[in-house]
Design a protein around this motif. Sequence first.
Motif, PDB file in Angstrom:
ATOM      1  N   TYR A  28      30.192 -38.074  12.949  1.00 10.13           N
ATOM      2  CA  TYR A  28      29.260 -37.911  14.066  1.00 10.13           C
ATOM      3  C   TYR A  28      29.975 -38.109  15.397  1.00 10.13           C
ATOM      4  O   TYR A  28      29.678 -37.439  16.380  1.00 10.13           O
ATOM      5  CB  TYR A  28      28.101 -38.898  13.961  1.00 10.13           C
ATOM      6  N   VAL A  57      19.697 -38.819  14.137  1.00  7.54           N
ATOM      7  CA  VAL A  57      20.493 -37.895  13.324  1.00  7.54           C
ATOM      8  C   VAL A  57      20.016 -37.960  11.878  1.00  7.54           C
ATOM      9  O   VAL A  57      19.835 -36.924  11.220  1.00  7.54           O
ATOM     10  CB  VAL A  57      22.003 -38.213  13.429  1.00  7.54           C
ATOM     11  N   LEU A  67      23.042 -30.190  11.847  1.00  6.21           N
ATOM     12  CA  LEU A  67      23.766 -31.002  12.822  1.00  6.21           C
ATOM     13  C   LEU A  67      24.129 -30.202  14.067  1.00  6.21           C
ATOM     14  O   LEU A  67      24.186 -30.753  15.164  1.00  6.21           O
ATOM     15  CB  LEU A  67      25.036 -31.590  12.192  1.00  6.21           C
TER      16      LEU A  67
END
Length: 146
Positions: A28, A57, A67
């Motif tokens: 991430y 997320v 994503l």
Amino acid sequence: MSLEPDDLLAIGEVTRRTGVPASALHFYEQLGLIASTRTAGNQRRYRRHMLRRISLVVVAKRLGIPLSDVQEVFQGLPLDDPPSQRDWRRVAQVWRAELEARRTQLDRLQRELTGCIGCGCLSLKACRLLNPDDALGGDGPGPRRI
């Protein structure tokens, strides 16, 4: 003890609080979804306000939001400071519209599938899957009309 959004948390604490493995946090971070600072010993530290970003997320993934879409909406959010309520509302509006479109699409698919399964091919004149002489075969694999 007062908890502040800029308090620094070790990666172990962040994984414990969010349920997200360290490898995913690193990923991430590479995507720019979250940020960390480094200690003198080169250990990652995350500001407490990153917990909310990480949690969003996780929720987005549960909802099937890619994503890449999360990256897109997070681009307008500050990494250095906690996002404002207005920032989060903007993100929610984007996702609300996307989820509403998905809901509409799923409702249509459910109606079509229910009609198709319920048909039992008793009415070939009305069947949406009917494909005389495989006319749609050249268009690619899978059902072409649903």
